[in-house]
Design a protein around this motif. Structure first.
Motif, short mmCIF file in Angstrom:
data_model
loop_
_atom_site.label_atom_id
_atom_site.label_comp_id
_atom_site.label_asym_id
_atom_site.label_seq_id
_atom_site.Cartn_x
_atom_site.Cartn_y
_atom_site.Cartn_z
N LYS A 1 0.10 1.90 15.79
CA LYS A 1 -1.24 1.69 15.23
C LYS A 1 -2.29 1.74 16.33
CE LYS A 1 -2.49 -1.00 12.00
NZ LYS A 1 -2.81 -2.08 11.05
N ALA A 2 -2.01 1.05 17.43
CA ALA A 2 -2.95 1.05 18.55
C ALA A 2 -3.14 2.45 19.11
CB ALA A 2 -2.47 0.09 19.64
N LEU A 3 -2.06 3.22 19.17
CA LEU A 3 -2.12 4.60 19.65
C LEU A 3 -3.00 5.45 18.73
CD1 LEU A 3 -1.16 7.01 21.38
CD2 LEU A 3 0.84 7.15 19.86
N ALA A 4 -2.78 5.34 17.43
CA ALA A 4 -3.56 6.12 16.47
C ALA A 4 -5.05 5.80 16.60
CB ALA A 4 -3.07 5.84 15.05
N HIS A 5 -5.38 4.53 16.78
CA HIS A 5 -6.78 4.15 16.92
C HIS A 5 -7.36 4.68 18.23
CE1 HIS A 5 -6.07 0.54 14.02
NE2 HIS A 5 -6.21 1.69 13.38
N ALA A 6 -6.52 4.72 19.29
CA ALA A 6 -6.98 5.23 20.58
C ALA A 6 -7.27 6.72 20.54
CB ALA A 6 -5.95 4.93 21.66
N LEU A 7 -6.59 7.44 19.65
CA LEU A 7 -6.78 8.88 19.52
C LEU A 7 -8.00 9.23 18.67
CD1 LEU A 7 -3.07 9.93 18.96
CD2 LEU A 7 -4.45 10.36 21.01
N ALA A 8 -8.50 8.27 17.90
CA ALA A 8 -9.65 8.49 17.02
C ALA A 8 -10.95 8.14 17.76
CB ALA A 8 -9.51 7.61 15.79
N PRO A 9 -12.09 8.58 17.24
CA PRO A 9 -13.37 8.17 17.85
C PRO A 9 -13.44 6.64 17.95
CG PRO A 9 -13.74 9.88 16.22
CD PRO A 9 -12.30 9.48 16.09
N PRO A 10 -13.89 6.12 19.08
CA PRO A 10 -13.86 4.68 19.28
C PRO A 10 -14.80 3.93 18.36
CG PRO A 10 -15.09 5.74 21.04
CD PRO A 10 -14.45 6.84 20.25
N ILE A 11 -14.32 2.80 17.84
CA ILE A 11 -15.19 1.87 17.12
C ILE A 11 -15.26 0.63 18.00
CG2 ILE A 11 -15.58 0.59 14.98
CD1 ILE A 11 -13.86 2.67 13.54
N ASP A 12 -16.17 0.71 18.97
CA ASP A 12 -16.27 -0.34 19.98
C ASP A 12 -17.59 -1.10 19.83
OD1 ASP A 12 -18.12 1.52 20.87
OD2 ASP A 12 -16.91 2.19 22.56
N GLU A 13 -17.88 -1.96 20.79
CA GLU A 13 -19.08 -2.79 20.72
C GLU A 13 -20.34 -1.93 20.66
OE1 GLU A 13 -21.24 -6.34 20.45
OE2 GLU A 13 -19.09 -5.94 20.26
N LYS A 14 -20.36 -0.82 21.39
CA LYS A 14 -21.53 0.05 21.37
C LYS A 14 -21.77 0.63 19.98
CE LYS A 14 -23.48 4.15 23.64
NZ LYS A 14 -23.25 5.21 24.67
N VAL A 15 -20.72 1.11 19.34
CA VAL A 15 -20.85 1.67 18.00
C VAL A 15 -21.27 0.60 17.01
CG1 VAL A 15 -19.56 2.70 16.08
CG2 VAL A 15 -19.23 3.55 18.41
#
Length: 266
Positions: free
Chosen positions: A213-227
């Motif tokens: 799951k963590a890998l799949a999320h890392a491969l996708a556009p980031p949903i981080d604090e900036k976003v």
């Protein structure tokens, strides 16, 4: 831990049933429900006995979006208070998305606005026939800002544009076609379809599932604090527009907002 707006039960196999329990309000998201969902995400993530989580709603609705009283509170709130409340929703969605366990949505009925956001943070979703969906924020003069990173990741930008700008409602087969849900089942077959969805996970290593799951999320556009901060700022800006004031007032007064023409059939 005692919860007022949700319930959680875990069977002997480690399947946790997470149920939204505000059926009189069609399981709409309140401030308390947002806080309780955030707390339960942490609890489920840390519980090694839990292998799979199934998210569903009590009654005939999955989640009808934002609570009416919550909307009234936001109308009277300051910009800072609105951003803080939206941040709580954003972090709740992120906590569920980052849950290191498979999260499956059992979509038992209508899902609008924030309800679509909840589906979008799940790894898979099975919807009952007859369920209705909608990203209805523009009907209120608002934008689906807080949920948009997760919805865009789920259905793609083209579908997000079409359904979020028009606020059109759509049915379960359409939801499956755009990837919002992975399956559709008749009412008496919904639980069987959920069982078929979760059974394969018991053959998979729990730690490998979490890492994948963590890998799949890392491969996708980031949903981080900036976003997240970008979406909160855009939402706060929209709340301050005259059309948002008109749209929400019209909703509360059960009338059409001023931008709706008298005849929309031509």
């Amino acid at each position: 831990m005692h919860f007022e707006t949700i319930s959680i039960s875990v069977d002997r196999r480690g399947v946790a049933s997470l149920t939204l329990r505000r059926h009189a309000q069609h399981n709409a998201l309140s401030g308390l429900m947002i806080r309780e969902l955030t707390a339960v995400a942490s609890l489920l993530g840390e519980d090694k006995a839990v292998r799979v989580v199934v998210l569903t709603g009590e009654g005939e609705s999955f989640c009808a979006g934002g609570d009416l009283n919550w909307m009234k509170e936001q109308m009277a709130a300051t910009r800072e208070a609105r951003i803080a409340e939206a941040r709580r929703l954003a972090l709740m969605l992120k906590a569920l998305r980052d849950l290191p366990k498979p999260l499956i949505a059992r979509v038992n009925g209508q899902a609008y606005g924030g309800g679509v956001g909840l589906i979008s943070v799940c790894d898979a979703a099975i919807a009952v026939e007859g369920a209705r969906f909608g990203l209805t924020e523009t009907r209120l003069g608002l934008i689906p800002a807080t949920i948009s990173p997760y919805v865009a990741a789920r259905i793609g930008p083209a579908a997000l544009l079409r359904f979020a700008t028009s606020a059109r409602l759509f049915d379960a087969p359409t939801a499956r076609g755009i990837g919002l849900v992975s399956g559709v089942a008749a009412g008496d077959e919904l639980d069987g379809a959920i069982e078929a969805e979760i059974t394969p996970y018991f053959a998979a290593s729990p730690e490998a599932v979490a890492a994948t799951k963590a890998l799949a999320h890392a491969l996708a556009p980031p949903i981080d604090e900036k976003v997240i901060e970008m979406t909160l700022t855009r939402l706060a800006d929209t709340w301050e527009t005259p059309e948002a004031a008109e749209g929400i007032a019209a909703f509360l007064e059960k009338r059409k907002p001023g931008w709706v023409p008298g005849d929309t059939t031509k």
